[in-house]
Design a protein around this motif. Structure first.
Motif, mmCIF file in Angstrom:
data_model
loop_
_atom_site.group_PDB
_atom_site.id
_atom_site.type_symbol
_atom_site.label_atom_id
_atom_site.label_comp_id
_atom_site.label_asym_id
_atom_site.label_seq_id
_atom_site.Cartn_x
_atom_site.Cartn_y
_atom_site.Cartn_z
ATOM 1 N N PRO A 88 4.191 -0.838 23.686
ATOM 2 C CA PRO A 88 4.097 0.172 24.745
ATOM 3 C C PRO A 88 2.707 0.796 24.827
ATOM 4 O O PRO A 88 2.213 1.099 25.916
ATOM 5 N N GLU A 89 2.081 0.998 23.672
ATOM 6 C CA GLU A 89 0.727 1.568 23.661
ATOM 7 C C GLU A 89 -0.249 0.633 24.369
ATOM 8 O O GLU A 89 -1.103 1.072 25.159
ATOM 9 N N LEU A 90 -0.116 -0.682 24.095
ATOM 10 C CA LEU A 90 -0.964 -1.685 24.746
ATOM 11 C C LEU A 90 -0.753 -1.671 26.254
ATOM 12 O O LEU A 90 -1.716 -1.693 27.036
ATOM 13 N N GLN A 91 0.493 -1.607 26.689
ATOM 14 C CA GLN A 91 0.793 -1.590 28.119
ATOM 15 C C GLN A 91 0.158 -0.383 28.798
ATOM 16 O O GLN A 91 -0.450 -0.491 29.872
ATOM 17 N N GLU A 92 0.267 0.757 28.162
ATOM 18 C CA GLU A 92 -0.271 1.986 28.753
ATOM 19 C C GLU A 92 -1.793 1.909 28.882
ATOM 20 O O GLU A 92 -2.362 2.299 29.904
ATOM 21 N N LYS A 93 -2.464 1.389 27.849
ATOM 22 C CA LYS A 93 -3.929 1.313 27.886
ATOM 23 C C LYS A 93 -4.411 0.346 28.975
ATOM 24 O O LYS A 93 -5.389 0.618 29.685
ATOM 25 N N ILE A 94 -3.723 -0.789 29.103
ATOM 26 C CA ILE A 94 -4.147 -1.773 30.117
ATOM 27 C C ILE A 94 -3.959 -1.206 31.521
ATOM 28 O O ILE A 94 -4.870 -1.299 32.376
ATOM 29 N N ASN A 95 -2.803 -0.608 31.770
ATOM 30 C CA ASN A 95 -2.549 -0.097 33.121
ATOM 31 C C ASN A 95 -3.379 1.136 33.439
ATOM 32 O O ASN A 95 -3.735 1.371 34.601
ATOM 33 N N PHE A 131 -6.682 -3.609 43.236
ATOM 34 C CA PHE A 131 -6.403 -3.808 41.819
ATOM 35 C C PHE A 131 -4.933 -3.463 41.555
ATOM 36 O O PHE A 131 -4.519 -2.325 41.719
ATOM 37 N N ILE A 132 -4.153 -4.436 41.148
ATOM 38 C CA ILE A 132 -2.732 -4.210 40.898
ATOM 39 C C ILE A 132 -2.482 -4.161 39.394
ATOM 40 O O ILE A 132 -3.301 -4.614 38.590
ATOM 41 N N LYS A 133 -1.343 -3.613 39.029
ATOM 42 C CA LYS A 133 -0.980 -3.444 37.630
ATOM 43 C C LYS A 133 -0.976 -4.810 36.930
ATOM 44 O O LYS A 133 -0.474 -5.790 37.451
ATOM 45 N N ILE A 134 -1.544 -4.847 35.717
ATOM 46 C CA ILE A 134 -1.598 -6.090 34.953
ATOM 47 C C ILE A 134 -0.416 -6.201 33.995
ATOM 48 O O ILE A 134 0.279 -7.213 33.954
ATOM 49 N N ALA A 135 -0.195 -5.160 33.184
ATOM 50 C CA ALA A 135 0.869 -5.179 32.174
ATOM 51 C C ALA A 135 2.165 -4.689 32.805
ATOM 52 O O ALA A 135 2.411 -3.481 32.906
ATOM 53 N N ARG A 136 3.007 -5.624 33.233
ATOM 54 C CA ARG A 136 4.182 -5.262 34.033
ATOM 55 C C ARG A 136 5.491 -5.513 33.284
ATOM 56 O O ARG A 136 5.576 -6.392 32.417
ATOM 57 N N ASP A 137 6.503 -4.728 33.659
ATOM 58 C CA ASP A 137 7.861 -4.956 33.169
ATOM 59 C C ASP A 137 8.488 -6.099 33.960
ATOM 60 O O ASP A 137 7.964 -6.518 35.005
ATOM 61 N N GLY A 138 9.631 -6.579 33.473
ATOM 62 C CA GLY A 138 10.273 -7.718 34.103
ATOM 63 C C GLY A 138 10.585 -7.512 35.571
ATOM 64 O O GLY A 138 10.393 -8.419 36.396
ATOM 65 N N ASN A 139 11.051 -6.305 35.946
ATOM 66 C CA ASN A 139 11.419 -6.065 37.346
ATOM 67 C C ASN A 139 10.213 -5.924 38.264
ATOM 68 O O ASN A 139 10.363 -5.822 39.478
ATOM 69 N N GLU A 140 8.990 -5.942 37.689
ATOM 70 C CA GLU A 140 7.768 -5.853 38.500
ATOM 71 C C GLU A 140 7.101 -7.220 38.675
ATOM 72 O O GLU A 140 6.081 -7.325 39.356
ATOM 73 N N ILE A 141 7.679 -8.239 38.062
ATOM 74 C CA ILE A 141 7.101 -9.585 38.122
ATOM 75 C C ILE A 141 7.893 -10.414 39.132
ATOM 76 O O ILE A 141 9.093 -10.636 38.944
ATOM 77 N N PRO A 142 7.255 -10.876 40.229
ATOM 78 C CA PRO A 142 7.987 -11.611 41.281
ATOM 79 C C PRO A 142 8.748 -12.826 40.754
ATOM 80 O O PRO A 142 9.834 -13.137 41.223
#
Length: 524
Positions: free
Chosen positions: A136-143, A158-169
């Motif tokens: 989670p810390e990694l995800q927060e820093k990337i976004n 620029f769109i979010k890079i570190a995404r959760d499953g429901n954000e990935i098409p």
């Protein structure tokens, strides 16, 4: 995958990452883990190249700001660019440190090779990234970094890079994956080899974002403007070859380029070599569609990408039908079932001449020298197809002649016998027989004009009756001593040819249908 400019190699690495991830989900053998390890190396090498390129872009921005007099608005842009670089370096260091933590947590490295020991280890990866909260810390820093880039550049693409499953098409219709968060997708049941490659992939996406951000900022101070420092006078003639007495016509213009810029150039979709700002266009020209004068208008698409901006045009050229020269003893016609040797030249192609031959109504045998071909007709008409380097040049038609029958000569002492005059009784003690080829055929195709009489019959006749039984001979020499002992004036020697053979250019023996051949030698 993130936006920004990607080289073909980086696109390929990204595709490999997706394929290996899919294979990993199938729980394939450990060889896939080794491929993840090598993929991770390639991803890290790509990050290093990004680092070099982006450092040059920042330096270029600084130089442009100074060249423009350090204007306040330009200095603000430069400060933003510096901040982007610093923030990117800080985030990349954080990702490198996490990878090192994962390696240590899974058993560190082999002392001899430096290769991580626990490439298969899933438990310690999950413990560090999920249980201890590094994921989670990694995800927060990337976004947070992505949000920072939007703010600094004003670019909302620029769109979010570190995404959760429901954000990935790709996971939209996958009930199992769409409910997972970023940490579970990347680090749950994930061996170290795949975890390292995943983090390195995020490094690449971050660097691609930095590239785009720096390019956006560079455009604001003219860092992408071209300064033309290479000027040439260029003549574009209508034709480089002009006949005496004709007009020379050309367009004269100035060509300008920048030594600081290396444009990308393409012919169609194929990249070409660029040297000193000039692209080297080379492609095999195809024929066809010629007009009555033997010319065909063709075009090719040329594209130049300069500082990310594409410039395209269609360039016209004229193809002239090459003159195919046929050299042979007999160009007008070929001989049936014979090895007709031809030399096919195309002077206009010079050293680029790379001939290949096909034929209808014949078989073809390539020769040892360029352009040399042996044509063996099996029908009354032959069409020889000539190509060079895969491009069809011409179809050459030939008529086919039948092989002329040889003449049969009866000899005594090496000299032909005059059948009209005959010979003095009791006649010769030996005879020779020869199948003599047609003179023109022998001159054109000496390797196919080799004959022998393989069987003949000799009879000593008196009136309408034989004096002795016929003598059957299978060589070209016959002993007639027994005939001479019985022969009288008024007798005759009757010779009937039974079989004639031909030795062809391949050294094969063929039977020749010579018909009925009977010779009479009167004894006076």
């Amino acid at each position: 995958m993130a936006g920004g400019k990607e080289t073909p190699r980086q696109k390929m690495i990204g595709m490999m990452y997706l394929v290996l991830t899919a294979l990993l989900a199938l729980q394939v053998s450990s060889s896939v883990l080794d491929k993840f390890f090598f993929l991770n190396r390639s991803l890290e090498e790509a990050v290093e190249r990004y680092q070099e390129d982006n450092a040059k872009t920042l330096s270029n921005i600084k130089g442009q700001v100074e060249e423009k007099g350090n204007r306040e608005e330009d200095l603000e842009v430069f400060e933003k660019a510096k901040t982007v670089r610093e923030r990117t370096q800080e985030l990349n260091k954080y990702l490198v440190d996490i990878k090192e933590e994962l390696i240590i947590a899974t058993g560190d490295r082999e002392e001899a090779t430096g290769k991580p020991v626990g490439l298969k280890d899933e438990d310690n990866v999950a413990n560090l990234m999920i249980v201890k909260g590094k994921g989670p810390e990694l995800q927060e820093k990337i976004n947070s970094y992505v949000d920072f880039l939007k703010q600094e550049t004003g670019d909302e693409s620029f769109i979010k890079i570190a995404r959760d499953g429901n954000e990935i098409p790709e996971f939209a219709n996958d009930e199992e994956q769409r409910i997972k968060d970023f940490t579970e997708i990347n680090f749950l049941s994930t061996p170290l080899a795949a975890a390292l490659a995943s983090i390195s992939q995020y490094e690449n996406e971050i660097m691609a974002y930095e590239t785009k951000a720096l390019d956006d900022l560079a455009q604001k101070v003219g860092a992408k403007d071209l300064s033309f420092d290479q000027i040439e006078v260029v003549a574009l003639p209508e034709s480089r070859v002009v006949a005496a007495g004709a007009n020379y016509e050309a367009q004269l213009f100035v060509s300008a380029s920048s030594s600081a810029v290396n444009p990308e150039m393409f012919v169609g979709d194929r990249p070409i070599e660029v040297e000193n700002g000039k692209g080297k266009v080379t492609f095999k020209v195809s024929g066809g569609g010629y007009d009555k004068d033997g010319y065909a208008k063709k075009t090719y698409s040329a594209r130049v990408v300069l500082n990310g901006e594409p410039y395209e045009t269609d360039i016209e050229y004229v193809v002239t039908k090459p003159v195919v020269q046929v050299q042979s003893q007999s160009v007008q016609a070929l001989y049936l079932n014979c090895g007709n040797e031809l030399q096919i030249n195309v002077p206009a192609l010079g050293s680029n001449y790379d001939p290949a031959f096909t034929a209808s109504g014949a078989s073809v045998i390539p020769g040892a020298q360029k352009g040399l071909v042996t044509v063996v007709p099996n029908k009354a008409e032959v069409v020889l197809g000539v190509s060079s380097g895969g491009s069809k040049l011409d179809d050459i038609p030939f008529k086919v002649r039948r092989i002329p029958k040889p003449e049969i000569e009866i000899r005594n002492g090496g000299r032909p016998i005059d059948e009209k005059r005959g010979m003095k009784a009791p006649g010769p003690r030996s005879l020779q027989i020869k199948a003599v080829p047609d003179e023109g055929f022998a001159q054109f195709l000496p390797k196919d004009a080799r004959y022998r009489v393989s069987q003949w019959e000799i009879t000593l006749a008196r009136g309408s009756r034989p004096v002795a039984p016929p003598k059957k001979v299978t060589s070209e020499q016959a002993n007639l001593s027994d005939f001479a002992a019985k022969a009288k004036a008024g007798d005759r020697i009757v010779i009937e040819v039974k079989k004639v053979q031909r030795l062809n250019f391949k050294g094969q023996v063929e039977e020749v249908n010579i018909g009925s051949v009977v010779k009479n030698i009167a004894l006076n």
